[in-house]
Write a protein that holds these residues in place. Structure first.
Motif, PDB file in Angstrom:
ATOM      1  N   GLU A 253       0.896  -1.290  -0.141  1.00  0.00           N
ATOM      2  CA  GLU A 253       0.086   0.264   0.040  1.00  0.00           C
ATOM      3  C   GLU A 253       0.747   1.192   0.159  1.00  0.00           C
ATOM      4  O   GLU A 253       0.464   2.294  -0.674  1.00  0.00           O
ATOM      5  CB  GLU A 253      -0.923  -0.165   1.259  1.00  0.00           C
ATOM      6  CG  GLU A 253      -1.862   1.361   1.260  1.00  0.00           C
ATOM      7  CD  GLU A 253      -2.755   0.893   2.499  1.00  0.00           C
ATOM      8  OE1 GLU A 253      -3.238   2.038   2.724  1.00  0.00           O
ATOM      9  OE2 GLU A 253      -2.650   0.333   3.272  1.00  0.00           O
ATOM     10  N   LEU A 254       1.824   1.330   0.729  1.00  0.00           N
ATOM     11  CA  LEU A 254       2.892   2.355   0.935  1.00  0.00           C
ATOM     12  C   LEU A 254       3.369   2.789  -0.643  1.00  0.00           C
ATOM     13  O   LEU A 254       3.682   3.859  -0.921  1.00  0.00           O
ATOM     14  CB  LEU A 254       3.973   1.988   1.904  1.00  0.00           C
ATOM     15  CG  LEU A 254       5.061   3.106   2.057  1.00  0.00           C
ATOM     16  CD1 LEU A 254       4.461   4.560   2.713  1.00  0.00           C
ATOM     17  CD2 LEU A 254       6.318   2.696   3.036  1.00  0.00           C
ATOM     18  N   GLN A 256       2.367   2.720  -3.392  1.00  0.00           N
ATOM     19  CA  GLN A 256       1.701   3.371  -4.242  1.00  0.00           C
ATOM     20  C   GLN A 256       1.908   5.055  -4.163  1.00  0.00           C
ATOM     21  O   GLN A 256       1.668   5.576  -5.233  1.00  0.00           O
ATOM     22  CB  GLN A 256      -0.014   3.132  -4.114  1.00  0.00           C
ATOM     23  CG  GLN A 256      -0.365   1.867  -4.084  1.00  0.00           C
ATOM     24  CD  GLN A 256       0.078   1.210  -5.342  1.00  0.00           C
ATOM     25  OE1 GLN A 256      -0.372   1.902  -6.610  1.00  0.00           O
ATOM     26  NE2 GLN A 256       0.144  -0.220  -5.533  1.00  0.00           N
ATOM     27  N   THR A 257       2.464   5.318  -2.999  1.00  0.00           N
ATOM     28  CA  THR A 257       2.491   6.747  -2.803  1.00  0.00           C
ATOM     29  C   THR A 257       3.921   7.219  -2.465  1.00  0.00           C
ATOM     30  O   THR A 257       4.366   8.342  -2.590  1.00  0.00           O
ATOM     31  CB  THR A 257       1.629   7.509  -1.697  1.00  0.00           C
ATOM     32  OG1 THR A 257       1.841   6.607  -0.449  1.00  0.00           O
ATOM     33  CG2 THR A 257       0.189   7.025  -2.352  1.00  0.00           C
ATOM     34  N   LYS A 258       4.882   6.283  -2.108  1.00  0.00           N
ATOM     35  CA  LYS A 258       6.253   6.552  -1.376  1.00  0.00           C
ATOM     36  C   LYS A 258       7.024   6.598  -2.535  1.00  0.00           C
ATOM     37  O   LYS A 258       7.474   5.616  -3.370  1.00  0.00           O
ATOM     38  CB  LYS A 258       6.605   5.434  -0.372  1.00  0.00           C
ATOM     39  CG  LYS A 258       7.798   6.092   0.141  1.00  0.00           C
ATOM     40  CD  LYS A 258       8.249   5.073   1.288  1.00  0.00           C
ATOM     41  CE  LYS A 258       9.529   5.426   1.903  1.00  0.00           C
ATOM     42  NZ  LYS A 258       9.503   6.801   2.834  1.00  0.00           N
ATOM     43  N   ALA A 259       7.942   7.606  -2.589  1.00  0.00           N
ATOM     44  CA  ALA A 259       9.233   7.549  -3.475  1.00  0.00           C
ATOM     45  C   ALA A 259      10.384   7.955  -2.536  1.00  0.00           C
ATOM     46  O   ALA A 259      10.410   8.691  -1.740  1.00  0.00           O
ATOM     47  CB  ALA A 259       9.076   8.626  -4.492  1.00  0.00           C
ATOM     48  N   GLU A 265      10.527   8.175  -8.975  1.00  0.00           N
ATOM     49  CA  GLU A 265       9.117   7.290  -9.100  1.00  0.00           C
ATOM     50  C   GLU A 265       8.712   6.823  -7.655  1.00  0.00           C
ATOM     51  O   GLU A 265       9.588   6.468  -6.919  1.00  0.00           O
ATOM     52  CB  GLU A 265       9.494   5.994  -9.979  1.00  0.00           C
ATOM     53  CG  GLU A 265      10.018   6.284 -11.541  1.00  0.00           C
ATOM     54  CD  GLU A 265      10.318   4.869 -12.241  1.00  0.00           C
ATOM     55  OE1 GLU A 265       9.934   5.094 -13.366  1.00  0.00           O
ATOM     56  OE2 GLU A 265      11.136   4.092 -11.664  1.00  0.00           O
ATOM     57  N   THR A 266       7.482   6.432  -7.689  1.00  0.00           N
ATOM     58  CA  THR A 266       7.210   5.689  -6.355  1.00  0.00           C
ATOM     59  C   THR A 266       7.711   4.428  -6.283  1.00  0.00           C
ATOM     60  O   THR A 266       8.106   3.545  -7.435  1.00  0.00           O
ATOM     61  CB  THR A 266       5.459   5.651  -6.511  1.00  0.00           C
ATOM     62  OG1 THR A 266       5.253   4.820  -7.682  1.00  0.00           O
ATOM     63  CG2 THR A 266       5.017   6.882  -6.483  1.00  0.00           C
ATOM     64  N   THR A 341       9.933   5.247   6.641  1.00  0.00           N
ATOM     65  CA  THR A 341       8.620   4.985   7.235  1.00  0.00           C
ATOM     66  C   THR A 341       8.391   3.950   8.388  1.00  0.00           C
ATOM     67  O   THR A 341       7.621   4.013   9.181  1.00  0.00           O
ATOM     68  CB  THR A 341       7.641   4.745   6.025  1.00  0.00           C
ATOM     69  OG1 THR A 341       7.662   5.848   5.070  1.00  0.00           O
ATOM     70  CG2 THR A 341       6.040   4.535   6.454  1.00  0.00           C
TER      71      THR A 341
END
Length: 387
Positions: A253-254, A256-259, A265-266, A341
């Motif tokens: 899930e992370l 999808q948004t984390k770069a 890029e993510t 994270t």
């Protein structure tokens, strides 16, 4: 109290509550009261019990997937599932009738059992029972349990009986137990796994049963005819699988948004992440499949009337240990992939990583299980009771 529930869906219904209470349990160093109440209200606390004590007698596959779901929600919550539930289940199946009546006879009482079954104590045999003394570690779930399990070697006529078949498990009322405030740890903080001691307490014989008992007085489940060791092994495997699955799901899930820093890029768009997610998901699925197949195969054989052999027991212990090691590898990758994270206090990834590396230190799924099992497979020994 319901006597038939779907363990997985019932456990899943507690997800929102567990999410709210996980940090409360950590701060209190034991499972929060709302979660304890929810285990009782839902029927999960008695899920594994013999039917006479409100249980459902689930199959191994059902129990394993229920434990996986609980551990997915929170490591400490899942650990209580593999501590309280099997302890009460064994007590409900193996206690003599008088002991069963005392502990489980009143269906209105919410009697929880927890503790350490390893024989760290001695019990001097008397006409009334055993005078028990000893000290035990890691009594997970004891903070909210009325009866505390304590394994011990009997002393008969002044001589300790070291025959493993004679090792006993006693249920001691919590009022007779001295708890030690030593549960200050890295992970599994919310399990209340307190050390405790008993000094010269008379435990009636009807509140004791042989640790390696496989002849249940109640219940018809093949699980009860396999004894405590396989149940414990299945619990450890399921717990590790549940925590590591939560990390796989959370890092996916992370992604999808984390770069990562200096990356345009993510994570989800990076081929290295894609490859490693697929690899570790495959590893997780293979480990779970191995556990389900092994325990299910042995369970079916016992249900058909076969004897539980040393080889069967070794098969189950190896499946549980491998699943634990695979889960630890999955967790390590997810932790690294998530970057900073995963180090933020309070995140599920951070807590799960601490929990997994704490839980996998348990001696029950150490590399010695491989060695002992291999010796049985190779015919070097006929049997090892600890397997």
């Amino acid at each position: 109290m319901p006597t038939t529930i779907d363990g997985v869906s019932t456990a899943r219904s507690l997800r929102e509550l567990t999410a709210r209470e996980a940090s409360v349990s950590e701060q209190g160093r034991t499972l929060s009261q709302p979660l304890v109440d929810a285990l009782w209200d839902s029927g999960l606390m008695t899920y594994l019990n013999a039917p006479e004590a409100g249980g459902c007698e689930p199959s191994f596959a059902e129990a394993i997937d229920t434990w996986i779901e609980m551990a997915w929600q929170d490591g400490s919550f899942g650990w209580i599932g593999i501590a309280n539930l099997p302890s009460a289940a064994a007590s409900s199946a193996y206690l003599p009738d008088a002991g069963f009546a005392e502990v489980f006879g009143d269906p209105e009482r919410r009697v929880t059992v927890a503790g350490q079954f390893f024989p760290n104590g001695t019990g001097e045999a008397t006409s009334d029972g055993y005078v028990l003394s000893g000290a035990w570690n890691f009594g997970s779930g004891t903070a909210h349990s009325e009866y505390i399990a304590a394994g011990f070697f009997p002393i008969v006529d002044g001589e300790a009986v070291f025959d493993l078949s004679q090792i006993q498990a006693a249920l001691v009322h919590r009022d007779d137990v001295e708890f030690k405030d030593g549960w200050h740890v890295q992970g599994l903080k919310g399990t209340g796994s307190y050390d405790y001691a008993v000094d010269g307490v008379l435990v009636p014989e009807h509140r004791c049963f042989p640790l390696f008992e496989r002849e249940p007085r109640r219940g018809t489940s093949p699980m009860f005819r396999m004894g405590m060791m396989p149940i414990t092994a299945a619990g450890h495997a399921a717990w590790a699988l549940g925590v590591s699955r939560s990390m796989l799901d959370d890092v996916a899930e992370l992604a999808q948004t984390k770069a990562r820093m200096s990356d345009m890029e993510t994570l989800a768009l990076r081929q290295t992440f894609q490859r490693n997610l697929a690899h570790h998901t495959g590893m997780w699925r293979a480990a779970r499949a191995g556990v389900i197949e092994t325990f299910g195969r042995v369970e079916s054989a016992i249900a058909a009337g076969d004897e539980l052999t040393p080889t069967m027991r070794a098969d189950m212990r190896v499946a549980a240990t491998y699943a634990t090691e695979a889960s630890r590898e999955v967790a390590q990758w997810a932790h690294l992939a998530a970057g900073t994270t995963a180090i933020r206090e309070g995140s599920r990834l951070e807590r799960a990583f601490r929990d997994l590396y704490t839980g996998t230190q348990h001696a029950f799924i150490s590399e010695k299980t491989y060695i002992d099992s291999a010796q049985i497979w190779l015919g070097l020994v006929d049997d090892l009771p600890g397997v």
